[in-house]
Write an enzyme that holds these catalytic residues in place. Structure first.
Site, PDB file in Angstrom:
ATOM      1  CE  LYS A  17      10.771   6.649  11.386  1.00  0.00           C
ATOM      2  NZ  LYS A  17      11.781   5.649  11.613  1.00  0.00           N
ATOM      3  CE  LYS A  66       9.504   3.919   4.681  1.00  0.00           C
ATOM      4  NZ  LYS A  66      10.600   3.940   5.655  1.00  0.00           N
ATOM      5  CE  LYS A 101      10.557  -2.821  10.013  1.00  0.00           C
ATOM      6  NZ  LYS A 101      11.396  -1.658  10.261  1.00  0.00           N
TER       7      LYS A 101
HETATM    8  P1  TYM Z   1      14.035  -0.396   8.456  1.00  0.00           P
HETATM    9  O1  TYM Z   1      13.919  -1.365   9.572  1.00  0.00           O
HETATM   10  O2  TYM Z   1      13.015   0.680   8.354  1.00  0.00           O
HETATM   11  O3  TYM Z   1      14.048  -1.174   7.086  1.00  0.00           O
HETATM   12  C1  TYM Z   1      14.907  -2.280   6.848  1.00  0.00           C
HETATM   13  C2  TYM Z   1      15.361  -2.250   5.405  1.00  0.00           C
HETATM   14  O4  TYM Z   1      14.227  -2.291   4.538  1.00  0.00           O
HETATM   15  C3  TYM Z   1      14.279  -1.198   3.624  1.00  0.00           C
HETATM   16  N1  TYM Z   1      12.911  -0.745   3.374  1.00  0.00           N
HETATM   17  C4  TYM Z   1      12.385  -0.584   2.162  1.00  0.00           C
HETATM   18  N2  TYM Z   1      12.886  -0.769   0.939  1.00  0.00           N
HETATM   19  C5  TYM Z   1      12.070  -0.524  -0.118  1.00  0.00           C
HETATM   20  N3  TYM Z   1      10.791  -0.089   0.017  1.00  0.00           N
HETATM   21  C6  TYM Z   1      10.251   0.113   1.228  1.00  0.00           C
HETATM   22  N4  TYM Z   1       9.011   0.510   1.350  1.00  0.00           N
HETATM   23  C7  TYM Z   1      11.058  -0.131   2.368  1.00  0.00           C
HETATM   24  N5  TYM Z   1      10.823  -0.038   3.706  1.00  0.00           N
HETATM   25  C8  TYM Z   1      11.990  -0.401   4.304  1.00  0.00           C
HETATM   26  C9  TYM Z   1      15.069  -0.119   4.346  1.00  0.00           C
HETATM   27  O5  TYM Z   1      15.618   0.802   3.443  1.00  0.00           O
HETATM   28  C10 TYM Z   1      16.111  -0.959   5.046  1.00  0.00           C
HETATM   29  O6  TYM Z   1      17.173  -1.259   4.181  1.00  0.00           O
HETATM   30  N6  TYM Z   1      17.660   2.677   9.962  1.00  0.00           N
HETATM   31  C11 TYM Z   1      17.379   1.384   9.362  1.00  0.00           C
HETATM   32  C12 TYM Z   1      17.907   0.224  10.143  1.00  0.00           C
HETATM   33  C13 TYM Z   1      19.359   0.293  10.436  1.00  0.00           C
HETATM   34  C14 TYM Z   1      20.396   0.005   9.520  1.00  0.00           C
HETATM   35  C15 TYM Z   1      21.611   0.178  10.264  1.00  0.00           C
HETATM   36  C16 TYM Z   1      20.429  -0.366   8.184  1.00  0.00           C
HETATM   37  C17 TYM Z   1      19.926   0.629  11.614  1.00  0.00           C
HETATM   38  N7  TYM Z   1      21.290   0.554  11.534  1.00  0.00           N
HETATM   39  C18 TYM Z   1      22.860  -0.007   9.656  1.00  0.00           C
HETATM   40  C19 TYM Z   1      21.674  -0.564   7.582  1.00  0.00           C
HETATM   41  C20 TYM Z   1      22.857  -0.387   8.316  1.00  0.00           C
HETATM   42  C21 TYM Z   1      15.865   1.227   9.261  1.00  0.00           C
HETATM   43  O7  TYM Z   1      15.131   1.885   9.932  1.00  0.00           O
HETATM   44  O8  TYM Z   1      15.483   0.224   8.440  1.00  0.00           O
END
Ligand code: TYM
Length: 336
Positions: free
Chosen positions: A112, A197, A200
């Site tokens: 990023k 990947k 979003k």
């Molecule tokens: P985020 O918002 O990018 O994604 C949310 C969840 O979706 C999963 N995910 C995916 N799984 C499979 N294939 C994909 N293409 C894909 N894109 C996203 C992510 O692995 C995630 O589980 N840092 C985290 C948010 C966060 C968090 C936390 C998660 C902040 N604090 C504490 C768990 C515990 C994030 O950016 O997720």
């Protein structure tokens, strides 16, 4: 009882990757077997250039979609991170336990920060410290398990390291959590670029299925997915990333393994058609429930208010204990 915490950050519209990699498991499995908390982690959305009104809108949309997908506020807490001060309070303490080298090694930071610089922007310090806030999210609740997609497992490993280090230095305070990615579709790939990947915040949405896309749009995106040379429909992530991604999506929709589907189709076209229909049917009830919930915003507000109250009460004792353990003087009367 096992405790579970996970979150989604409101940096864009939720995708099929978010659903298959995380949300569906929260709904179908996690909330039924553990004390669970699911959070719209809005503070994390401020780590890159953002439009305040959009973050607010996307936060509400993410919360509404989490409920539309089937999270039941009677079974789990659904809330917004910034409504519970404990996350930010604990994050600072953990910054005093983490070191800068381990932050700079995080893959998401590397990717990023390059992207931000290429866009001509500067890299916010919070992008570097983001995984510490994520560790605070998890450790504040004493979570045993963190259901996330594969892209987040490195951050959960860091969370484990910080918990162990803190406990060794200052006395046992935190549960050491573990990541629990789903068996299938832990990394859904972009349909136009199947070696990246499905994320979003990508600029072009052509390879991304959003949960709120109309069925016709979902079909079009999947039918236009980039596939590989050759004609055989086999599961081989290295050699056939496009086909394997579709197999994995279809398998996840049907609750099977992707290998089981290898050989079930005579052509890429057939596989695409079957995948498109399976995804449309998977998302249909979510979209419908989302529409209903949008008509009752007061209900979503009430869920989030109750969720934050519950979360605050759970996090506060652990975060206070961490303050005391690190040597901070508690105000007379005991609590901060
Ligand atoms: P985020 O918002 O990018 O994604 C949310 C969840 O979706 C999963 N995910 C995916 N799984 C499979 N294939 C994909 N293409 C894909 N894109 C996203 C992510 O692995 C995630 O589980 N840092 C985290 C948010 C966060 C968090 C936390 C998660 C902040 N604090 C504490 C768990 C515990 C994030 O950016 O997720």
């Amino acid at each position: 009882m096992t405790r579970i915490f996970s979150g989604i950050k409101p940096t864009g519209h939720l995708t099929l990757g978010n659903y298959l990699g995380a949300l569906r498991q929260w709904v179908e499995v996690d909330q039924h077997r553990a004390e669970s908390l699911f959070c719209v982690v809005d503070l994390h959305a401020l780590t890159v250039e953002h439009d305040p009104a959009r973050v607010r809108r996307l936060s509400r949309q993410a919360a509404t979609l989490m409920l539309a997908a089937g999270l039941d506020p009677e079974r789990c807490a659904v809330f917004v991170q910034s409504h519970v001060d404990e996350h930010a309070r604990l994050s600072y303490l953990l910054e005093c336990v983490a070191n800068d080298g381990e932050m700079r090694r995080m893959i998401q930071y590397k990717e990023k920060s390059v992207r931000e610089r290429e866009r001509g922007g500067s890299v916010r310090l919070s992008l570097l410290t983001y995984p510490v806030l994520m560790a605070a999210d998890i450790l504040a609740y004493g979570a045993d398990e963190v259901p996330v997609g594969e892209d987040q497992t490195q951050h959960v490993e860091l969370t484990r390291d910080l918990a162990v280090r803190f406990n060794q230095r200052y006395g046992h305070t935190f549960v050491v959590p573990r990541a629990t990615p789903p068996k299938v579709a832990a990394r859904v790939m972009d349909l136009q670029e199947p070696t990246s990947k499905m994320g979003k915040s990508h600029e072009s949405g052509a390879g991304i299925v959003y949960l709120l896309d109309e069925p016709e749009v979902v079909r079009k995106k999947i039918l236009r997915a980039v596939t590989d040379s050759g004609r055989e429909v086999v599961y081989d992530r290295e050699g056939k990333p496009g086909v394997s991604n579709l197999l994995e999506i279809l398998a996840a929709c049907e609750g099977r393994g992707p290998e089981e589907l290898s050989g079930a189709f005579d052509s890429y076209g057939e596989l695409k058609k079957a995948t498109a229909e399976a995804v449309v049917e998977l998302l249909r009830p979510v979209r419908e429930r989302h529409r209903e919930l949008c008509a009752e915003p007061g209900r979503v507000d009430a869920v989030l208010r109750a969720g934050a109250e519950k979360a605050r009460a759970m996090a506060r004792p652990t975060v206070d204990a961490a303050y005391r353990a690190m040597g901070l003087m508690m105000p007379a009367g005991g609590e901060v």
